[in-house]
Motif scaffolding. Structure first.
Motif, PDB file in Angstrom:
ATOM      1  N   ARG A   1      73.703  28.139 -13.283  1.00  0.00           N
ATOM      2  CA  ARG A   1      72.189  27.622 -13.509  1.00  0.00           C
ATOM      3  C   ARG A   1      71.942  28.938 -14.472  1.00  0.00           C
ATOM      4  N   PHE A   2      71.099  28.444 -15.478  1.00  0.00           N
ATOM      5  CA  PHE A   2      70.916  29.581 -16.444  1.00  0.00           C
ATOM      6  C   PHE A   2      69.365  29.368 -16.797  1.00  0.00           C
ATOM      7  N   ASP A   3      68.548  30.629 -17.191  1.00  0.00           N
ATOM      8  CA  ASP A   3      67.005  30.611 -17.365  1.00  0.00           C
ATOM      9  C   ASP A   3      66.890  31.985 -18.281  1.00  0.00           C
ATOM     10  N   ASP A   4      66.236  31.631 -19.234  1.00  0.00           N
ATOM     11  CA  ASP A   4      65.878  32.898 -20.140  1.00  0.00           C
ATOM     12  C   ASP A   4      64.305  32.798 -20.402  1.00  0.00           C
ATOM     13  N   THR A   5      63.643  31.693 -19.776  1.00  0.00           N
ATOM     14  CA  THR A   5      62.131  31.719 -20.133  1.00  0.00           C
ATOM     15  C   THR A   5      61.410  31.875 -18.761  1.00  0.00           C
ATOM     16  N   PHE A   6      61.849  31.746 -17.661  1.00  0.00           N
ATOM     17  CA  PHE A   6      61.281  32.083 -16.306  1.00  0.00           C
ATOM     18  C   PHE A   6      59.982  31.372 -16.160  1.00  0.00           C
ATOM     19  N   GLU A   7      59.814  29.930 -16.519  1.00  0.00           N
ATOM     20  CA  GLU A   7      58.534  29.196 -16.423  1.00  0.00           C
ATOM     21  C   GLU A   7      58.554  28.640 -15.038  1.00  0.00           C
ATOM     22  N   LEU A   8      59.732  28.469 -14.291  1.00  0.00           N
ATOM     23  CA  LEU A   8      59.939  27.804 -13.039  1.00  0.00           C
ATOM     24  C   LEU A   8      59.363  28.755 -12.286  1.00  0.00           C
ATOM     25  N   PRO A   9      58.873  28.293 -10.854  1.00  0.00           N
ATOM     26  CA  PRO A   9      58.579  28.929  -9.832  1.00  0.00           C
ATOM     27  C   PRO A   9      59.815  30.174  -9.459  1.00  0.00           C
ATOM     28  N   ARG A  10      59.259  31.068  -9.019  1.00  0.00           N
ATOM     29  CA  ARG A  10      60.328  32.434  -8.749  1.00  0.00           C
ATOM     30  C   ARG A  10      61.366  31.780  -7.980  1.00  0.00           C
ATOM     31  N   PRO A  11      61.320  31.169  -6.666  1.00  0.00           N
ATOM     32  CA  PRO A  11      62.287  31.050  -6.203  1.00  0.00           C
ATOM     33  C   PRO A  11      63.205  30.152  -6.724  1.00  0.00           C
ATOM     34  N   GLU A  12      63.131  29.325  -7.780  1.00  0.00           N
ATOM     35  CA  GLU A  12      63.989  28.535  -8.634  1.00  0.00           C
ATOM     36  C   GLU A  12      64.579  29.235  -9.716  1.00  0.00           C
ATOM     37  N   TRP A  13      64.485  30.761  -9.842  1.00  0.00           N
ATOM     38  CA  TRP A  13      65.247  31.421 -10.804  1.00  0.00           C
ATOM     39  C   TRP A  13      66.666  31.502 -10.366  1.00  0.00           C
ATOM     40  N   PRO A  14      67.721  31.606 -11.393  1.00  0.00           N
ATOM     41  CA  PRO A  14      69.132  31.487 -10.979  1.00  0.00           C
ATOM     42  C   PRO A  14      69.387  32.221  -9.861  1.00  0.00           C
ATOM     43  N   ILE A  15      69.136  33.650  -9.974  1.00  0.00           N
ATOM     44  CA  ILE A  15      69.619  34.694  -8.934  1.00  0.00           C
ATOM     45  C   ILE A  15      69.062  34.498  -7.666  1.00  0.00           C
ATOM     46  N   ASN A  16      67.605  34.420  -7.558  1.00  0.00           N
ATOM     47  CA  ASN A  16      66.998  34.072  -6.115  1.00  0.00           C
ATOM     48  C   ASN A  16      67.502  32.696  -5.438  1.00  0.00           C
ATOM     49  N   ALA A  17      67.585  31.822  -6.519  1.00  0.00           N
ATOM     50  CA  ALA A  17      68.318  30.454  -5.685  1.00  0.00           C
ATOM     51  C   ALA A  17      69.458  30.472  -5.147  1.00  0.00           C
ATOM     52  N   ALA A  18      70.615  31.212  -6.076  1.00  0.00           N
ATOM     53  CA  ALA A  18      71.681  31.744  -5.474  1.00  0.00           C
ATOM     54  C   ALA A  18      71.653  32.508  -4.153  1.00  0.00           C
ATOM     55  N   LEU A  19      70.998  33.441  -3.811  1.00  0.00           N
ATOM     56  CA  LEU A  19      70.864  34.159  -2.997  1.00  0.00           C
ATOM     57  C   LEU A  19      70.348  33.541  -1.680  1.00  0.00           C
ATOM     58  N   VAL A  20      69.753  32.837  -1.845  1.00  0.00           N
ATOM     59  CA  VAL A  20      69.179  31.766  -0.739  1.00  0.00           C
ATOM     60  C   VAL A  20      70.410  30.999  -0.197  1.00  0.00           C
ATOM     61  N   ARG A  21      71.150  30.593  -1.058  1.00  0.00           N
ATOM     62  CA  ARG A  21      72.395  29.603  -0.884  1.00  0.00           C
ATOM     63  C   ARG A  21      73.201  30.339   0.038  1.00  0.00           C
ATOM     64  N   LEU A  22      73.199  31.838  -0.301  1.00  0.00           N
ATOM     65  CA  LEU A  22      74.058  32.979   0.510  1.00  0.00           C
ATOM     66  C   LEU A  22      73.633  33.041   1.825  1.00  0.00           C
ATOM     67  N   GLY A  23      72.463  32.638   1.966  1.00  0.00           N
ATOM     68  CA  GLY A  23      71.803  33.094   3.255  1.00  0.00           C
ATOM     69  C   GLY A  23      70.748  33.970   3.449  1.00  0.00           C
ATOM     70  N   ALA A  24      70.442  34.667   2.214  1.00  0.00           N
ATOM     71  CA  ALA A  24      69.335  35.571   2.042  1.00  0.00           C
ATOM     72  C   ALA A  24      68.140  35.157   2.600  1.00  0.00           C
TER      73      ALA A  24
END
Length: 204
Positions: A115-138
């Motif tokens: 996943r890639f983002d350079d606009t950050f128009e999506l809600p914060r939880p959907e930003w690539p790093i946040n979303a990946a960290l949740v999938r790690l169990g954060a």
């Protein structure tokens, strides 16, 4: 102020096990029993037997990472994920503009991203790093998002994370320094409330 990240993030014990004996692997402690492994050219060469390639243009949705994943590197991270979820994270910011990208493996397979983002128009939880960290169990906490909750704002470039790991620093160490600085800046009767969330981590 600039920010640069190129790292593998996973459970600290998983990364300790998989990197034991490697000369160029430095683990930096994060919160919630996660660790960050800075990805350097020397580490990639040690892991795969070849120096990495890097994209010549700016990252985008078609080429989300500056690091070009060789089959050997992708297969290695997939193998690591048989012990638990593993994420590769990249970010680059300068002068208020930048990007994030991430990918996650689990049970030997790619399960999410890239996943890639350079606009950050999506809600914060959907930003690539946040979303990946949740999938790690954060898990959520008092910080504004998983990026800050785990402490990914504590260093701003690879050299900083290497120093962080070699010195055995923790997120608690930086929190204690911040509290000490706040105490020095204000009298006991004028102590401001401790700031909870960090700033807008769309632009670290």
């Amino acid at each position: 102020m600039s920010y640069q990240l190129s790292a593998v993030v996973a459970d600290v014990e998983l990364l300790r096990e998989q990197t034991a004996g490697l000369d160029h692997a430095v683990l930096a402690a994060l919160r919630q029993d996660f660790a960050l492994l800075p990805v350097t050219p020397q580490l990639v060469q040690e892991l795969t037997g070849a120096l990495p390639d890097f994209a010549t243009g700016d990252p985008d949705a078609h080429q989300p990472f500056q690091l070009v994943f060789s089959p050997a590197l992708a297969e290695l991270l997939a193998r690591w994920s048989r012990r638990g979820p593993v994420a590769y994270l990249e970010a680059g910011f300068a002068g208020g503009a930048g990007h994030q990208a991430s990918v996650v493996w689990l049970d030997g397979h790619l399960i999410w991203g890239p996943r890639f983002d350079d606009t950050f128009e999506l809600p914060r939880p959907e930003w690539p790093i946040n979303a990946a960290l949740v999938r790690l169990g954060a898990e959520p906490g008092r910080w504004i998002d998983p990026f800050a909750e785990l402490g990914l704002h504590l260093e701003r470039h690879t050299d900083g994370w290497l120093t962080h790991g070699r010195r055995g620093l923790t997120a608690d160490y930086w929190d204690e320094l911040a509290e000490e600085w706040e105490s020095q800046q204000s009298g006991v009767d004028q102590q401001p409330e401790r700031p909870g969330p960090v700033g807008d981590w769309g632009m670290p």
